[in-house]
Design a protein around this motif. Structure first.
Motif: not given
Length: 340
Positions: A101, A191, A195
């Motif tokens: 990520s 993101t 994650t």
């Protein structure tokens, strides 16, 4: 509404269970009361893990992975918890997801996928989330070469394991910097949330597998252990403990499956909320189920010959990792019920 695994996912669960049982048997073999603790997996065991594709499943194709969905990863994590596997698979998978990520170079991620590079995620000192400073701990770090703090763009060597409740996982402090990763770039909020949701979903699955294994063993014990001329499962007090544990386990399963599905299906913040709810519920439930199992086993549950105390220790430690129920309930309350 009917929710179930596909035929392929059920087959994958079976294959994961077989390898997880093999890995667990290698760890438990020959270990006594003064030799029970997390240790680096031997090369043969780690090679089996890499060959099975577990380390590469979640990574993108350009990083040597298979781009597996979070539900498939949940299936794997549940089996690892069910068999109390000591090999640091979850730590490696979570560290790789975090690095991916942050845009880590594909070469490093390919090494992780192949099993030639072992990493662990760096968490805050209280283990409630990913670390953003050097004062942190590497979680599930048995055999790891280093841990990366992406916010610092640096990989750190690891010290010796510190005392930890879980006998199947190692927690190690970060040492000196050993590598700089200037390529890392902070992910956007979407993101980052996804994650974190992914990491939480794996911990929930691990807790689910742990409580299911403990409950299965307790049920078998209740059927076969005879006291006062009857199986202990015939006594109402034991039946109530087992019934309550079954309800907690199945409710945790529902929360776990939804959280894993949400990682790939919902916006990042919604997925993170689902994961927080699941982690809060499963954290409390897993400990209660494992404590109930100790009661069903009686005195033998705390002996080295019975695995009940290993499940209880793993449940307590997984409860703390990435935040327990108090942490996540406080976050949810602060974000949704603050009145602002």
């Amino acid at each position: 509404m009917e929710i179930e695994l596909t035929a392929e996912q059920r087959a994958f669960r079976e294959s994961c269970g077989k390898l997880a049982a093999h890995l667990a048997s290698r760890w438990h073999r020959g270990r006594g009361p003064h030799d029970v603790g997390p240790s680096a997996p031997d090369e043969a065991s780690w090679s089996r893990v890499a060959e099975a594709g577990w380390l590469a499943m979640r990574l993108r194709e350009e990083n040597g992975g298979a781009e597996a969905g979070a539900v498939d990863m949940m299936i794997l994590a549940e089996q690892l918890g069910h068999h109390a596997v000591a090999s640091p698979v979850l730590g490696t998978v979570i560290a790789a997801e975090q690095l991916q990520s942050w845009g880590a170079p594909s070469g490093l991620l390919e090494e992780i996928a192949e099993g030639t590079r072992r990493l662990a995620p760096a968490l805050t000192p209280d283990l409630t989330g990913f670390a953003d400073a050097t004062r942190s701990l590497a979680w599930d770090a048995a055999g790891a070469e280093f841990a990366v703090v992406p916010a610092a763009g640096t990989a750190y060597a690891l010290g010796e394991p510190v005392p930890f409740a879980d006998q199947t996982r190692a927690v190690r402090p970060l040492g000196e910097p050993v590598r700089t990763l200037t390529e890392l770039t902070a992910p956007d909020g979407e993101t980052a949330a996804r994650t974190s949701a992914f990491a939480l979903s794996l911990l929930v699955a691990d807790l689910l597998g742990t409580m299911q294994a403990a409950l299965d063993a307790a049920l078998d014990h209740a059927r076969t252990r005879v006291q006062f001329g009857s199986p202990v499962g015939a006594f109402q007090a034991v039946q109530q403990l087992l019934a309550d544990s079954h309800v907690l386990t199945e409710a945790s399963r529902s929360a776990c499956w939804y959280a894993a599905w949400a990682v790939d299906a919902l916006p990042g913040e919604e997925a993170l909320r689902a994961a927080r709810v699941a982690k809060a519920y499963a954290s409390r439930s897993a400990v209660e189920v494992c404590e109930n199992v100790i009661q069903v086993f009686g005195g033998i549950g705390m002996t080295w010959e019975a695995p009940a105390h290993i499940w209880l220790r793993r449940a307590h430690a997984a409860r703390a990792a990435f935040g327990d129920e108090h942490h996540h309930e406080a976050v949810i309350a602060a974000t949704e019920f603050s009145g602002s």
